[in-house]
Write a protein that holds these residues in place. Sequence first.
Motif, PDB file in Angstrom:
ATOM      1  N   ASN A  48      34.856  38.893  33.168  1.00  0.00           N
ATOM      2  CA  ASN A  48      35.541  40.009  33.578  1.00  0.00           C
ATOM      3  C   ASN A  48      37.030  39.835  34.369  1.00  0.00           C
ATOM      4  OD1 ASN A  48      36.184  42.680  34.795  1.00  0.00           O
ATOM      5  ND2 ASN A  48      33.830  43.341  34.534  1.00  0.00           N
ATOM      6  N   LEU A  49      38.169  40.001  33.701  1.00  0.00           N
ATOM      7  CA  LEU A  49      39.291  39.844  34.301  1.00  0.00           C
ATOM      8  C   LEU A  49      39.640  40.634  35.530  1.00  0.00           C
ATOM      9  CD1 LEU A  49      41.493  39.016  31.198  1.00  0.00           C
ATOM     10  CD2 LEU A  49      40.438  37.498  32.767  1.00  0.00           C
ATOM     11  N   ASP A  50      38.996  42.055  35.323  1.00  0.00           N
ATOM     12  CA  ASP A  50      39.533  42.943  36.352  1.00  0.00           C
ATOM     13  C   ASP A  50      38.739  42.449  37.685  1.00  0.00           C
ATOM     14  OD1 ASP A  50      40.798  44.798  34.888  1.00  0.00           O
ATOM     15  OD2 ASP A  50      39.144  45.859  34.150  1.00  0.00           O
ATOM     16  N   GLN A  51      37.365  41.980  37.703  1.00  0.00           N
ATOM     17  CA  GLN A  51      36.591  41.614  38.563  1.00  0.00           C
ATOM     18  C   GLN A  51      37.396  40.360  39.203  1.00  0.00           C
ATOM     19  OE1 GLN A  51      32.507  40.841  37.804  1.00  0.00           O
ATOM     20  NE2 GLN A  51      32.081  43.070  37.688  1.00  0.00           N
ATOM     21  N   MET A  52      37.818  39.357  38.547  1.00  0.00           N
ATOM     22  CA  MET A  52      38.759  38.043  38.933  1.00  0.00           C
ATOM     23  C   MET A  52      39.950  38.622  39.671  1.00  0.00           C
ATOM     24  SD  MET A  52      37.816  35.802  35.726  1.00  0.00           S
ATOM     25  CE  MET A  52      38.666  34.041  36.685  1.00  0.00           C
ATOM     26  N   ASP A  53      40.493  39.470  39.146  1.00  0.00           N
ATOM     27  CA  ASP A  53      41.757  40.091  39.728  1.00  0.00           C
ATOM     28  C   ASP A  53      41.614  40.859  41.071  1.00  0.00           C
ATOM     29  OD1 ASP A  53      44.701  40.294  39.612  1.00  0.00           O
ATOM     30  OD2 ASP A  53      44.480  42.578  39.170  1.00  0.00           O
ATOM     31  N   ASP A  54      40.343  41.313  41.028  1.00  0.00           N
ATOM     32  CA  ASP A  54      40.031  41.680  42.448  1.00  0.00           C
ATOM     33  C   ASP A  54      39.814  40.779  43.302  1.00  0.00           C
ATOM     34  OD1 ASP A  54      39.968  44.504  41.293  1.00  0.00           O
ATOM     35  OD2 ASP A  54      37.636  44.369  41.358  1.00  0.00           O
ATOM     36  N   THR A  55      39.467  39.437  43.267  1.00  0.00           N
ATOM     37  CA  THR A  55      39.350  38.552  43.954  1.00  0.00           C
ATOM     38  C   THR A  55      40.946  37.820  44.501  1.00  0.00           C
ATOM     39  OG1 THR A  55      37.192  37.768  42.981  1.00  0.00           O
ATOM     40  CG2 THR A  55      38.587  36.042  44.335  1.00  0.00           C
ATOM     41  N   VAL A  56      41.666  38.029  43.469  1.00  0.00           N
ATOM     42  CA  VAL A  56      43.250  37.755  43.731  1.00  0.00           C
ATOM     43  C   VAL A  56      43.748  38.652  44.672  1.00  0.00           C
ATOM     44  CG1 VAL A  56      45.447  37.440  42.918  1.00  0.00           C
ATOM     45  CG2 VAL A  56      43.408  36.536  41.715  1.00  0.00           C
ATOM     46  N   ASP A  57      43.487  39.938  44.358  1.00  0.00           N
ATOM     47  CA  ASP A  57      43.970  41.098  45.230  1.00  0.00           C
ATOM     48  C   ASP A  57      43.411  40.871  46.517  1.00  0.00           C
ATOM     49  OD1 ASP A  57      45.471  42.089  43.132  1.00  0.00           O
ATOM     50  OD2 ASP A  57      43.888  43.883  42.679  1.00  0.00           O
ATOM     51  N   LEU A  58      42.388  40.676  46.617  1.00  0.00           N
ATOM     52  CA  LEU A  58      41.426  40.435  48.036  1.00  0.00           C
ATOM     53  C   LEU A  58      42.160  39.266  48.968  1.00  0.00           C
ATOM     54  CD1 LEU A  58      39.241  40.946  50.294  1.00  0.00           C
ATOM     55  CD2 LEU A  58      37.801  39.465  49.156  1.00  0.00           C
ATOM     56  N   GLY A  59      42.519  38.277  48.185  1.00  0.00           N
ATOM     57  CA  GLY A  59      43.214  37.168  48.657  1.00  0.00           C
ATOM     58  C   GLY A  59      44.533  37.602  49.332  1.00  0.00           C
ATOM     59  N   GLU A  60      45.430  38.294  48.673  1.00  0.00           N
ATOM     60  CA  GLU A  60      46.506  38.779  49.345  1.00  0.00           C
ATOM     61  C   GLU A  60      46.286  39.715  50.610  1.00  0.00           C
ATOM     62  OE1 GLU A  60      50.395  41.444  47.885  1.00  0.00           O
ATOM     63  OE2 GLU A  60      48.398  42.173  46.997  1.00  0.00           O
ATOM     64  N   ARG A  61      45.374  40.470  50.685  1.00  0.00           N
ATOM     65  CA  ARG A  61      45.293  41.264  51.912  1.00  0.00           C
ATOM     66  C   ARG A  61      44.627  40.102  53.030  1.00  0.00           C
ATOM     67  NH1 ARG A  61      42.841  44.605  47.988  1.00  0.00           N
ATOM     68  NH2 ARG A  61      40.577  44.010  48.590  1.00  0.00           N
ATOM     69  N   MET A  62      43.752  39.275  52.543  1.00  0.00           N
ATOM     70  CA  MET A  62      43.281  38.290  53.612  1.00  0.00           C
ATOM     71  C   MET A  62      44.616  37.390  54.303  1.00  0.00           C
ATOM     72  SD  MET A  62      40.334  38.818  54.265  1.00  0.00           S
ATOM     73  CE  MET A  62      40.113  37.259  55.282  1.00  0.00           C
ATOM     74  N   VAL A  63      45.595  37.072  53.142  1.00  0.00           N
ATOM     75  CA  VAL A  63      46.807  36.423  53.719  1.00  0.00           C
ATOM     76  C   VAL A  63      47.563  37.199  54.730  1.00  0.00           C
ATOM     77  CG1 VAL A  63      48.835  35.264  52.999  1.00  0.00           C
ATOM     78  CG2 VAL A  63      46.791  34.656  51.939  1.00  0.00           C
ATOM     79  N   ARG A  64      47.772  38.455  54.342  1.00  0.00           N
ATOM     80  CA  ARG A  64      48.658  39.416  55.322  1.00  0.00           C
ATOM     81  C   ARG A  64      47.866  39.406  56.513  1.00  0.00           C
ATOM     82  NH1 ARG A  64      52.662  41.186  52.432  1.00  0.00           N
ATOM     83  NH2 ARG A  64      52.469  41.411  50.044  1.00  0.00           N
ATOM     84  N   ARG A  65      46.472  39.608  56.471  1.00  0.00           N
ATOM     85  CA  ARG A  65      45.872  39.950  57.716  1.00  0.00           C
ATOM     86  C   ARG A  65      45.648  38.745  58.743  1.00  0.00           C
ATOM     87  NH1 ARG A  65      39.927  41.617  56.162  1.00  0.00           N
ATOM     88  NH2 ARG A  65      41.187  43.122  55.032  1.00  0.00           N
ATOM     89  N   THR A  66      45.674  37.586  57.874  1.00  0.00           N
ATOM     90  CA  THR A  66      45.578  36.354  58.917  1.00  0.00           C
ATOM     91  C   THR A  66      47.011  36.067  59.234  1.00  0.00           C
ATOM     92  OG1 THR A  66      43.887  35.355  57.196  1.00  0.00           O
ATOM     93  CG2 THR A  66      45.256  33.696  58.677  1.00  0.00           C
ATOM     94  N   VAL A  67      48.002  36.372  58.688  1.00  0.00           N
ATOM     95  CA  VAL A  67      49.365  35.987  59.274  1.00  0.00           C
ATOM     96  C   VAL A  67      49.611  37.021  60.444  1.00  0.00           C
ATOM     97  CG1 VAL A  67      51.802  36.384  58.823  1.00  0.00           C
ATOM     98  CG2 VAL A  67      50.482  35.220  57.220  1.00  0.00           C
ATOM     99  N   LEU A  68      49.048  38.169  60.267  1.00  0.00           N
ATOM    100  CA  LEU A  68      49.542  39.412  61.277  1.00  0.00           C
ATOM    101  C   LEU A  68      48.523  38.740  62.662  1.00  0.00           C
ATOM    102  CD1 LEU A  68      49.281  42.597  59.322  1.00  0.00           C
ATOM    103  CD2 LEU A  68      51.368  41.689  60.760  1.00  0.00           C
ATOM    104  N   GLU A  69      47.396  38.422  62.385  1.00  0.00           N
ATOM    105  CA  GLU A  69      46.470  37.917  63.549  1.00  0.00           C
ATOM    106  C   GLU A  69      47.240  36.799  64.155  1.00  0.00           C
ATOM    107  OE1 GLU A  69      42.118  36.308  64.107  1.00  0.00           O
ATOM    108  OE2 GLU A  69      42.520  37.218  62.364  1.00  0.00           O
ATOM    109  N   HIS A  70      47.514  35.988  63.385  1.00  0.00           N
ATOM    110  CA  HIS A  70      48.349  34.604  64.137  1.00  0.00           C
ATOM    111  C   HIS A  70      49.531  35.066  64.989  1.00  0.00           C
ATOM    112  CE1 HIS A  70      50.469  30.928  64.614  1.00  0.00           C
ATOM    113  NE2 HIS A  70      51.684  31.526  63.895  1.00  0.00           N
ATOM    114  N   LEU A  71      50.360  35.929  64.121  1.00  0.00           N
ATOM    115  CA  LEU A  71      51.677  36.413  64.952  1.00  0.00           C
ATOM    116  C   LEU A  71      51.317  37.299  66.336  1.00  0.00           C
ATOM    117  CD1 LEU A  71      53.946  37.432  61.823  1.00  0.00           C
ATOM    118  CD2 LEU A  71      54.010  35.354  63.509  1.00  0.00           C
TER     119      LEU A  71
END
Length: 216
Positions: A48-71
């Motif tokens: 299911n490519l949609d589900q796999m892409d959801d994981t990629v999208d979640l990764g983007e949100r996690m990266v932004r959240r982690t960077v904000l937390e660090h800063l």
Amino acid sequence: MLSRLFGPSQSKLIELAFRDVSEMLQQSAKMLDHALATLLDNQPLEVNLDQMDDTVDLGERMVRRTVLEHLAVNPQQDLVASLVLASMVQDFERIGDFARGLGELAELGKSPRQGPFRDQLKEMAAQIRPLFETCQVAFLEDDAAKARFIIEKHIELKQKLLDYVKSVADSNLSADMAVVYSGSANMLRRISAHLSNIATSVTEPYDQIRKGDETV
């Protein structure tokens, strides 16, 4: 890892964010493999490519959240690395979008993909696929030589894919197959472009990353 950006030490949060973008790229590569098998080898889509892409999208949100937390905790540490991550994570995410789109295009073809147009597209896709691993090493290890290779390869492939689309437009292919082949070529070009964008974060100063980025 990216000593040029980090300096002698680095935040554990930023290390985590770099691992997240690495996993995003690996997931997108798997998506591309499945999409191309369906698109060019006429194999059934087994994931299911949609589900796999959801994981990629979640990764983007996690990266932004982690960077904000660090800063928020230590804005003076790894500032450039944080800015690079926040900027480049969108390119990582868009690669997943285009890989998913290739799988969707396969559904538009009413006939099996075969013949010279399929073969040409398959050959160009085969040149793009190894760039995923090269890009991962270039980005995570700050390898300028590998990054320049990706950028130069994209310039070469970009022109080949544009020429290919023109040849499809001049052909007597049926409408559905012309859409499949031309649309796939454009998506592959964009995947290559996003890999090249990521590579510029290694070869260029922060204010010039994505230098020469395509707008269409």
